[in-house]
Each structure stands twice: as C-alpha cells, then as structure tokens.
Design a protein around this motif. Structure first.
Motif, PDB file in Angstrom:
ATOM      1  N   GLY A 293     -72.988  88.254  -0.930  1.00 43.85           N
ATOM      2  CA  GLY A 293     -72.276  87.237  -1.701  1.00 43.85           C
ATOM      3  C   GLY A 293     -72.795  87.100  -3.111  1.00 43.85           C
ATOM      4  N   SER A 294     -73.214  85.902  -3.478  1.00 43.46           N
ATOM      5  CA  SER A 294     -73.721  85.655  -4.822  1.00 43.46           C
ATOM      6  C   SER A 294     -75.240  85.643  -4.865  1.00 43.46           C
ATOM      7  N   SER A 295     -75.887  85.961  -3.753  1.00 44.09           N
ATOM      8  CA  SER A 295     -77.353  85.920  -3.674  1.00 44.09           C
ATOM      9  C   SER A 295     -77.926  87.322  -3.507  1.00 44.09           C
ATOM     10  N   TRP A 296     -78.534  87.845  -4.579  1.00 42.05           N
ATOM     11  CA  TRP A 296     -79.103  89.193  -4.567  1.00 42.05           C
ATOM     12  C   TRP A 296     -80.516  89.166  -5.153  1.00 42.05           C
TER      13      TRP A 296
ATOM     14  N   SER B 199     -68.431  98.144   1.366  1.00 44.65           N
ATOM     15  CA  SER B 199     -68.829  97.915   2.751  1.00 44.65           C
ATOM     16  C   SER B 199     -68.273  96.571   3.195  1.00 44.65           C
ATOM     17  N   CYS B 200     -67.563  96.545   4.329  1.00 47.16           N
ATOM     18  CA  CYS B 200     -66.980  95.320   4.866  1.00 47.16           C
ATOM     19  C   CYS B 200     -67.584  95.014   6.233  1.00 47.16           C
TER      20      CYS B 200
ATOM     21  N   THR C 144     -67.376  90.724  -4.639  1.00 46.37           N
ATOM     22  CA  THR C 144     -67.256  90.348  -3.236  1.00 46.37           C
ATOM     23  C   THR C 144     -65.830  89.885  -2.913  1.00 46.37           C
ATOM     24  N   TRP C 145     -65.403  90.194  -1.688  1.00 43.40           N
ATOM     25  CA  TRP C 145     -64.069  89.860  -1.191  1.00 43.40           C
ATOM     26  C   TRP C 145     -64.190  88.774  -0.132  1.00 43.40           C
TER      27      TRP C 145
ATOM     28  N   LEU D 270     -62.816  89.181   6.165  1.00 44.90           N
ATOM     29  CA  LEU D 270     -63.095  88.067   5.264  1.00 44.90           C
ATOM     30  C   LEU D 270     -64.301  88.313   4.368  1.00 44.90           C
ATOM     31  N   GLN D 271     -64.961  89.462   4.526  1.00 45.21           N
ATOM     32  CA  GLN D 271     -66.131  89.715   3.676  1.00 45.21           C
ATOM     33  C   GLN D 271     -66.332  91.205   3.429  1.00 45.21           C
ATOM     34  N   CYS D 272     -66.220  91.568   2.165  1.00 40.45           N
ATOM     35  CA  CYS D 272     -66.492  92.938   1.710  1.00 40.45           C
ATOM     36  C   CYS D 272     -67.347  92.860   0.449  1.00 40.45           C
ATOM     37  N   THR D 273     -68.136  93.889   0.233  1.00 37.44           N
ATOM     38  CA  THR D 273     -68.946  94.004  -0.977  1.00 37.44           C
ATOM     39  C   THR D 273     -68.662  95.352  -1.626  1.00 37.44           C
TER      40      THR D 273
END
Length: 244
Positions: A126-129, A53-54, A79-80, A58-61
């Motif tokens: 990002g890095s926070s889940w 999902s983007c 993450t992208w 600049l940001q995809c997961t």
C-alpha cells in the motif's frame, strides 16, 4: 508488460504504455490509465510500469520507473484497490523498480536498481514502504510465503551488452543469501515463480555474440537444490516479468 492472476475470474495485465486491463473470466475490460507521478524539475515524467503482483481482485501492486525530460529515472510504485490506481511516494527517489512479488496483503518485496546501477530492494504494501537490505544483484522476485522470497537474474557488463553469469538469491527474515546454482555464463534468468518454498521454476535466455541464442530454465526443489530443467521450445527468449 506483466500479468498477475488470483483466480479464474480475475487477472490484471500491465502494459509498458502505462495502462492496465482487467480479465473477468470471460473478457478484458477497458484500459485503465495509471496516474502520473508529480512533476519535478525534469517536467512531467513518462511512466514505464514493468511488473505487477496481485493478492486479490481488491489489491495489486505495480512497479516500474518514471523517466523525466532531463533523462533522470525515478522509482515508481502504484496500488490498485479494486476500483482505481493510486500513485505511492517511493522510498528511493532515483532509479528503477523492475520486479514485485506479494505473499500477502501486507507483505511485498520490490527489487530494482538505483541510478548508479546498484541493486536495491523495498518491502511493504500500500502506502507503507521501507528500504530493505540491498540484494547482491538486481533480479525478478517470487515470494511463496511471508518472509521468504527468491530472486533470479543475470549480471551484465559492457554497458549491458554482455550478460552472465546467472544469479539466484534467497531473501529470508530480512537477510540475503546467494544460492549455489552452478551459474551459467553468457546467460540471464528473466523471471521466476515459486508456488511453494521448495518449488521454483526460473526461465531466461542464453546469449552468443551479444545476441539471444536460446532459452534457459532452472528448477529449485528444496533439499535437492537448483538444477537445469528442460528449456522451453524456441530461441526468442523471455523478456516479460511475472509477479509470481
């Protein structure tokens, strides 16, 4: 395999062979390999990304599963950032993540199951889940706005040989609700896309004698609830995943 597009000039396609490709509106770029998870006692894993999902270029997961040499599965999140992929340490170590949908740069819902087959969900970006309340069943998510997601699927029995009935669930403000959809037996919903909170289309397959025997579609229209939609032509069914 999965794909997510944010404009006419950006799509990110994900391959189960652990690479991705970017569409710039005119052509596909060179394959981009996703970084491999750290080794464990089971050795270096085989990565199987399943959904993406983007929210922008600049940001995809991307999510999926790592399969180690000892057969154990581990959840996978990458993450992208517009240039490269980064491996993120999962909240839940064992199991598989099968679907992801991001309503904004800071709000994503990830669904999957643990190694015991129980459904699980994580929220964040990002890095926070963080681990979310466990959904009634595993499925494919679509989040039309922050704090609201819809998940569709189909339960399975007999080691996955028998499917149905279909499942539809709503995730709102941290809580799950099973939606009334007159579940269809011997069928499974594979993917869903919700452009607005009152407009969703889900597609899937119908089974007969443990084999795919047709396509299936259901539509959600808010107050009118969930109803059958004309099925797409063909009988091969759907096995991809959207990041809707």
């Amino acid at each position: 395999s999965s794909i997510s597009c944010t404009s006419t000039t950006f799509c990110m396609a994900l391959s189960g062979a652990n690479y991705s490709e970017v569409w710039n509106g005119a052509s596909w770029g060179s394959p981009l390999t996703l970084p491999v998870a750290p080794e464990s006692n089971g050795g270096s894993p085989t990565q199987l990304p399943r959904s993406i999902s983007c929210v922008s270029s600049l940001q995809c997961t991307a999510v999926g599963t790592d399969v180690y040499g000892d057969g154990a599965g581990s959840t996978l999140i990458e993450t992208w950032d517009g240039t490269s992929w980064t491996y993120q340490s999962p909240v839940t170590s064992g199991g598989s993540l099968d679907g992801v949908s991001c309503a904004s740069a800071s709000s994503c819902l990830v669904t999957g199951s643990d190694n015991g087959g129980l459904a699980l969900a994580e929220t964040g970006s990002g890095s926070s889940w963080v681990l979310a309340a466990a959904p009634p069943s595993d499925g494919s998510p679509s989040c039309p706005e922050v704090g609201l997601c819809f998940v569709v699927g189909g339960s399975s029995t007999n080691g996955g040989a028998d499917y149905g009935p279909t499942t539809t669930e709503e995730y709102a403000n941290g809580a799950w609700t099973i939606m009334s959809d007159a579940p269809i037996t011997s069928a499974g919903l594979i993917a869903v896309s919700c452009p607005t909170p009152t407009n969703c289309m889900a597609v899937g397959v119908v089974f007969s004698n443990n084999m795919v025997n047709g396509t299936l579609a259901e539509q959600y229209t808010g107050a009118a609830g969930i109803g059958a939609a004309p099925p797409p032509p063909g009988d091969a069914g759907f096995y991809g995943s959207t990041g809707g």
